[in-house]
Design a protein around this motif. Structure first.
Motif, PDB file in Angstrom:
ATOM      1  N   ARG A  44       0.839  -1.199   0.000  1.00 16.99           N
ATOM      2  CA  ARG A  44       0.000   0.000   0.000  1.00 16.99           C
ATOM      3  C   ARG A  44       0.883   1.262   0.000  1.00 16.99           C
ATOM      4  NH1 ARG A  44      -1.415   3.912   3.280  1.00 16.99           N
ATOM      5  NH2 ARG A  44      -3.294   5.079   2.697  1.00 16.99           N
ATOM      6  N   ALA A  45       1.942   1.240   0.796  1.00 17.43           N
ATOM      7  CA  ALA A  45       2.822   2.410   0.862  1.00 17.43           C
ATOM      8  C   ALA A  45       3.396   2.723  -0.523  1.00 17.43           C
ATOM      9  CB  ALA A  45       3.946   2.168   1.872  1.00 17.43           C
ATOM     10  N   LYS A  46       3.797   1.686  -1.241  1.00 17.74           N
ATOM     11  CA  LYS A  46       4.345   1.906  -2.586  1.00 17.74           C
ATOM     12  C   LYS A  46       3.275   2.404  -3.538  1.00 17.74           C
ATOM     13  CE  LYS A  46       7.708  -1.659  -3.133  1.00 17.74           C
ATOM     14  NZ  LYS A  46       8.513  -2.365  -4.144  1.00 17.74           N
ATOM     15  N   THR A  64      -4.885   9.040  -3.604  1.00 21.34           N
ATOM     16  CA  THR A  64      -5.954   8.681  -2.667  1.00 21.34           C
ATOM     17  C   THR A  64      -5.452   8.595  -1.223  1.00 21.34           C
ATOM     18  OG1 THR A  64      -5.592   6.308  -3.039  1.00 21.34           O
ATOM     19  CG2 THR A  64      -7.228   7.389  -4.452  1.00 21.34           C
ATOM     20  N   GLY A  65      -4.178   8.965  -0.993  1.00 21.16           N
ATOM     21  CA  GLY A  65      -3.623   8.855   0.360  1.00 21.16           C
ATOM     22  C   GLY A  65      -3.840  10.100   1.197  1.00 21.16           C
ATOM     23  N   LYS A  66      -3.168  10.087   2.340  1.00 23.01           N
ATOM     24  CA  LYS A  66      -3.268  11.221   3.270  1.00 23.01           C
ATOM     25  C   LYS A  66      -2.434  12.400   2.749  1.00 23.01           C
ATOM     26  CE  LYS A  66      -3.161   7.824   6.985  1.00 23.01           C
ATOM     27  NZ  LYS A  66      -2.125   6.957   7.561  1.00 23.01           N
ATOM     28  N   ALA A  84      18.255  12.101   3.983  1.00 24.24           N
ATOM     29  CA  ALA A  84      18.546  10.717   3.566  1.00 24.24           C
ATOM     30  C   ALA A  84      17.515  10.251   2.538  1.00 24.24           C
ATOM     31  CB  ALA A  84      18.551   9.789   4.781  1.00 24.24           C
ATOM     32  N   VAL A  85      16.249  10.579   2.769  1.00 23.32           N
ATOM     33  CA  VAL A  85      15.189  10.201   1.828  1.00 23.32           C
ATOM     34  C   VAL A  85      15.389  10.937   0.499  1.00 23.32           C
ATOM     35  CG1 VAL A  85      12.705  10.591   1.417  1.00 23.32           C
ATOM     36  CG2 VAL A  85      13.479   9.394   3.481  1.00 23.32           C
ATOM     37  N   MET A  86      15.720  12.226   0.569  1.00 20.07           N
ATOM     38  CA  MET A  86      15.995  12.984  -0.655  1.00 20.07           C
ATOM     39  C   MET A  86      17.171  12.354  -1.418  1.00 20.07           C
ATOM     40  SD  MET A  86      14.036  15.727  -1.064  1.00 20.07           S
ATOM     41  CE  MET A  86      14.829  17.202  -1.674  1.00 20.07           C
TER      42      MET A  86
END
Ligand code: HEM
Length: 120
Positions: A44-46, A64-66, A84-86
């Protein structure tokens, strides 16, 4: 530039491949791996990440997410984790040999969201 960011990212298929690589990078990045190992429903996260990127880049998909504030509220995400995510996202874009203009557009969109993600 006549093509949309969505097209320059390779449309839905290109964005899906990018999301797979970004998630794989998060799972081996010592700064954020625990965050993503603990996600209860990675599929779902992906899916949410794909929708978010597609819609945000001008594609026809609906997200459709938050919203970003709600999604990250209470997680106490640090500047270091955000960077780190960037870095993982930039690394994936480099792996996919995207152009400088495309990378710059994605980085600037993501950077504009940092106030909704870091320590919210
Ligand atoms: C760079 C900008 C970022 C974007 C565009 C982004 C995008 C998203 C999206 C679209 C979701 C799904 C929301 C939903 O469940 O409806 C999400 C959730 C999440 N994000 Fe982020 N995010 C960003 C940064 C970060 C950072 C820095 C971290 C932490 C290191 C992080 C950790 C998470 C986690 C753990 C979830 C919840 C996943 C779950 O439990 O389902 N995100 N993010």
């Amino acid at each position: 530039m006549t093509t949309t960011l969505y097209e320059r990212l390779g449309s839905a298929a290109g964005i899906a491949a990018l999301v797979d690589d970004v998630m794989a990078a998060h799972l081996i990045n010592p700064i954020v791996k625990t965050r993503f190992e603990n996600v209860k429903d990675p599929d779902r996260a992906k899916k949410m990440a794909r929708e978010f990127f597609c819609a945000g880049a001008g594609g026809p998909e609906t997200y459709t997410g938050k919203d970003m504030l709600t999604a990250h509220r209470g997680m106490n995400i640090s500047e270091q984790e955000y960077l780190a995510v960037m870095d993982d996202i930039v690394g994936a874009m480099e792996k996919h040999a995207l152009g400088e203009d495309t990378k710059r557009d994605v980085i600037s969109i993501l950077y504009s969201l940092k106030g909704q993600i870091i320590r919210v």
